[in-house]
Design a protein around this motif. Sequence first.
Motif, PDB file in Angstrom:
ATOM      1  N   MET A   1      22.925   8.779 -76.242  1.00 32.76           N
ATOM      2  CA  MET A   1      23.649   8.816 -74.984  1.00 32.76           C
ATOM      3  C   MET A   1      25.141   8.611 -75.278  1.00 32.76           C
ATOM      4  O   MET A   1      25.529   7.705 -75.981  1.00 32.76           O
ATOM      5  CB  MET A   1      23.133   7.706 -74.063  1.00 32.76           C
ATOM      6  N   SER A   2      25.967   9.483 -74.735  1.00 33.27           N
ATOM      7  CA  SER A   2      27.399   9.403 -75.010  1.00 33.27           C
ATOM      8  C   SER A   2      28.085   8.468 -74.018  1.00 33.27           C
ATOM      9  O   SER A   2      27.641   8.276 -72.890  1.00 33.27           O
ATOM     10  CB  SER A   2      28.017  10.795 -74.944  1.00 33.27           C
ATOM     11  N   TRP A   3      29.195   7.923 -74.450  1.00 35.95           N
ATOM     12  CA  TRP A   3      30.000   7.002 -73.669  1.00 35.95           C
ATOM     13  C   TRP A   3      30.961   7.821 -72.825  1.00 35.95           C
ATOM     14  O   TRP A   3      31.603   8.748 -73.323  1.00 35.95           O
ATOM     15  CB  TRP A   3      30.740   6.087 -74.641  1.00 35.95           C
ATOM     16  N   LEU A   4      31.097   7.496 -71.541  1.00 40.32           N
ATOM     17  CA  LEU A   4      31.998   8.213 -70.652  1.00 40.32           C
ATOM     18  C   LEU A   4      33.444   7.855 -70.985  1.00 40.32           C
ATOM     19  O   LEU A   4      33.805   6.675 -71.042  1.00 40.32           O
ATOM     20  CB  LEU A   4      31.694   7.853 -69.193  1.00 40.32           C
ATOM     21  N   LEU A   5      34.273   8.851 -71.199  1.00 39.20           N
ATOM     22  CA  LEU A   5      35.683   8.618 -71.505  1.00 39.20           C
ATOM     23  C   LEU A   5      36.436   8.219 -70.240  1.00 39.20           C
ATOM     24  O   LEU A   5      36.086   8.646 -69.135  1.00 39.20           O
ATOM     25  CB  LEU A   5      36.313   9.886 -72.086  1.00 39.20           C
ATOM     26  N   THR A   6      37.478   7.441 -70.415  1.00 42.33           N
ATOM     27  CA  THR A   6      38.283   7.034 -69.254  1.00 42.33           C
ATOM     28  C   THR A   6      39.053   8.212 -68.678  1.00 42.33           C
ATOM     29  O   THR A   6      39.525   8.138 -67.550  1.00 42.33           O
ATOM     30  CB  THR A   6      39.266   5.907 -69.617  1.00 42.33           C
ATOM     31  N   THR A   7      39.175   9.283 -69.432  1.00 43.42           N
ATOM     32  CA  THR A   7      39.878  10.474 -68.945  1.00 43.42           C
ATOM     33  C   THR A   7      38.947  11.443 -68.222  1.00 43.42           C
ATOM     34  O   THR A   7      39.383  12.515 -67.806  1.00 43.42           O
ATOM     35  CB  THR A   7      40.552  11.202 -70.121  1.00 43.42           C
ATOM     36  N   ALA A   8      37.695  11.081 -68.060  1.00 42.60           N
ATOM     37  CA  ALA A   8      36.728  11.950 -67.389  1.00 42.60           C
ATOM     38  C   ALA A   8      37.109  12.154 -65.932  1.00 42.60           C
ATOM     39  O   ALA A   8      37.737  11.297 -65.306  1.00 42.60           O
ATOM     40  CB  ALA A   8      35.328  11.341 -67.486  1.00 42.60           C
ATOM     41  N   THR A   9      36.718  13.284 -65.382  1.00 39.21           N
ATOM     42  CA  THR A   9      36.951  13.544 -63.963  1.00 39.21           C
ATOM     43  C   THR A   9      35.899  12.806 -63.141  1.00 39.21           C
ATOM     44  O   THR A   9      34.870  12.367 -63.672  1.00 39.21           O
ATOM     45  CB  THR A   9      36.854  15.043 -63.654  1.00 39.21           C
ATOM     46  N   ALA A  10      36.148  12.705 -61.852  1.00 36.07           N
ATOM     47  CA  ALA A  10      35.188  12.046 -60.962  1.00 36.07           C
ATOM     48  C   ALA A  10      33.859  12.793 -60.980  1.00 36.07           C
ATOM     49  O   ALA A  10      32.786  12.172 -60.962  1.00 36.07           O
ATOM     50  CB  ALA A  10      35.742  11.969 -59.546  1.00 36.07           C
ATOM     51  N   GLU A  11      33.903  14.110 -61.017  1.00 35.98           N
ATOM     52  CA  GLU A  11      32.669  14.889 -61.048  1.00 35.98           C
ATOM     53  C   GLU A  11      31.895  14.660 -62.345  1.00 35.98           C
ATOM     54  O   GLU A  11      30.668  14.549 -62.327  1.00 35.98           O
ATOM     55  CB  GLU A  11      32.963  16.382 -60.861  1.00 35.98           C
ATOM     56  N   GLU A  12      32.589  14.563 -63.468  1.00 35.04           N
ATOM     57  CA  GLU A  12      31.916  14.264 -64.735  1.00 35.04           C
ATOM     58  C   GLU A  12      31.271  12.887 -64.694  1.00 35.04           C
ATOM     59  O   GLU A  12      30.132  12.709 -65.145  1.00 35.04           O
ATOM     60  CB  GLU A  12      32.912  14.335 -65.895  1.00 35.04           C
ATOM     61  N   ALA A  13      31.973  11.916 -64.135  1.00 30.90           N
ATOM     62  CA  ALA A  13      31.433  10.554 -64.032  1.00 30.90           C
ATOM     63  C   ALA A  13      30.228  10.527 -63.094  1.00 30.90           C
ATOM     64  O   ALA A  13      29.208   9.898 -63.396  1.00 30.90           O
ATOM     65  CB  ALA A  13      32.509   9.594 -63.548  1.00 30.90           C
ATOM     66  N   ARG A  14      30.332  11.219 -61.958  1.00 30.48           N
ATOM     67  CA  ARG A  14      29.209  11.251 -61.008  1.00 30.48           C
ATOM     68  C   ARG A  14      27.996  11.915 -61.642  1.00 30.48           C
ATOM     69  O   ARG A  14      26.863  11.429 -61.522  1.00 30.48           O
ATOM     70  CB  ARG A  14      29.587  11.956 -59.715  1.00 30.48           C
ATOM     71  N   ALA A  15      28.216  13.019 -62.342  1.00 30.04           N
ATOM     72  CA  ALA A  15      27.103  13.721 -62.993  1.00 30.04           C
ATOM     73  C   ALA A  15      26.433  12.823 -64.036  1.00 30.04           C
ATOM     74  O   ALA A  15      25.207  12.767 -64.115  1.00 30.04           O
ATOM     75  CB  ALA A  15      27.606  15.016 -63.631  1.00 30.04           C
ATOM     76  N   LYS A  16      27.223  12.112 -64.817  1.00 31.85           N
ATOM     77  CA  LYS A  16      26.668  11.215 -65.837  1.00 31.85           C
ATOM     78  C   LYS A  16      25.906  10.060 -65.192  1.00 31.85           C
ATOM     79  O   LYS A  16      24.902   9.597 -65.733  1.00 31.85           O
ATOM     80  CB  LYS A  16      27.767  10.674 -66.740  1.00 31.85           C
ATOM     81  N   SER A  17      26.372   9.609 -64.032  1.00 36.44           N
ATOM     82  CA  SER A  17      25.717   8.484 -63.360  1.00 36.44           C
ATOM     83  C   SER A  17      24.343   8.861 -62.805  1.00 36.44           C
ATOM     84  O   SER A  17      23.483   8.002 -62.658  1.00 36.44           O
ATOM     85  CB  SER A  17      26.589   7.967 -62.214  1.00 36.44           C
ATOM     86  N   GLY A  18      24.172  10.131 -62.463  1.00 39.70           N
ATOM     87  CA  GLY A  18      22.918  10.574 -61.864  1.00 39.70           C
ATOM     88  C   GLY A  18      22.815  10.280 -60.379  1.00 39.70           C
ATOM     89  O   GLY A  18      21.763  10.480 -59.768  1.00 39.70           O
ATOM     90  N   LEU A  19      23.893   9.817 -59.763  1.00 38.15           N
ATOM     91  CA  LEU A  19      23.880   9.493 -58.339  1.00 38.15           C
ATOM     92  C   LEU A  19      24.146  10.735 -57.495  1.00 38.15           C
ATOM     93  O   LEU A  19      24.870  11.638 -57.919  1.00 38.15           O
ATOM     94  CB  LEU A  19      24.950   8.439 -58.012  1.00 38.15           C
ATOM     95  N   ASN A  20      23.570  10.758 -56.288  1.00 41.07           N
ATOM     96  CA  ASN A  20      23.919  11.825 -55.354  1.00 41.07           C
ATOM     97  C   ASN A  20      25.217  11.441 -54.642  1.00 41.07           C
ATOM     98  O   ASN A  20      25.766  10.360 -54.884  1.00 41.07           O
ATOM     99  CB  ASN A  20      22.769  12.102 -54.373  1.00 41.07           C
ATOM    100  N   TRP A  21      25.701  12.304 -53.767  1.00 40.85           N
ATOM    101  CA  TRP A  21      27.008  12.063 -53.134  1.00 40.85           C
ATOM    102  C   TRP A  21      27.028  10.803 -52.277  1.00 40.85           C
ATOM    103  O   TRP A  21      28.017  10.069 -52.269  1.00 40.85           O
ATOM    104  CB  TRP A  21      27.439  13.274 -52.306  1.00 40.85           C
ATOM    105  N   GLN A  22      25.953  10.541 -51.541  1.00 41.43           N
ATOM    106  CA  GLN A  22      25.910   9.342 -50.703  1.00 41.43           C
ATOM    107  C   GLN A  22      25.883   8.075 -51.550  1.00 41.43           C
ATOM    108  O   GLN A  22      26.561   7.093 -51.237  1.00 41.43           O
ATOM    109  CB  GLN A  22      24.687   9.368 -49.765  1.00 41.43           C
ATOM    110  N   GLU A  23      25.104   8.086 -52.611  1.00 38.36           N
ATOM    111  CA  GLU A  23      25.040   6.933 -53.510  1.00 38.36           C
ATOM    112  C   GLU A  23      26.380   6.718 -54.212  1.00 38.36           C
ATOM    113  O   GLU A  23      26.834   5.586 -54.363  1.00 38.36           O
ATOM    114  CB  GLU A  23      23.932   7.146 -54.546  1.00 38.36           C
ATOM    115  N   TRP A  24      27.009   7.815 -54.602  1.00 35.43           N
ATOM    116  CA  TRP A  24      28.311   7.738 -55.264  1.00 35.43           C
ATOM    117  C   TRP A  24      29.353   7.139 -54.324  1.00 35.43           C
ATOM    118  O   TRP A  24      30.183   6.334 -54.733  1.00 35.43           O
ATOM    119  CB  TRP A  24      28.723   9.130 -55.732  1.00 35.43           C
TER     120      TRP A  24
END
Length: 127
Positions: A1-24
């Motif tokens: 499992m890769s570590w999320l970079l601090t330069t990631a976009t919000a969409e990249e972070a949301r996708a990695k989290s596995g959360l839907n829009w309401q949970e996010w």
Amino acid sequence: MSWLLTTATAEEARAKSGLNWQEWAKFYAFAKEEARRLATEHPEWNWTNVPAYEKSRVRDSINAQLRREGVPELGEDIIRWRMSICIRDVKQWAVNKNCMPKRSSAAAASPYHHVPPSRPYDPIRDF
């Protein structure tokens, strides 16, 4: 499992989290509240210099709130990504609203940032 970079976009972070829009959105709100608290109690802190015990408390608090809402817990990298941004944004908003003192710097002492004193109304000049 890769570590999320601090330069990631919000969409990249949301996708990695596995959360839907309401949970996010819930996660965003919980993180913002924690950032406000930290910025109020410790205006000199950014996420990098928050002590480890406080980072653990923030992570546990956010994950507890997510659990109560039925949202899966998030890993340290997602919380680190969000809190880094959120603390910076909360502090910047507060400085812009004059809620927190600005850091002193050479730029603040520059004559180019000096606001001249206001003059009384002159009907000829101010026409």
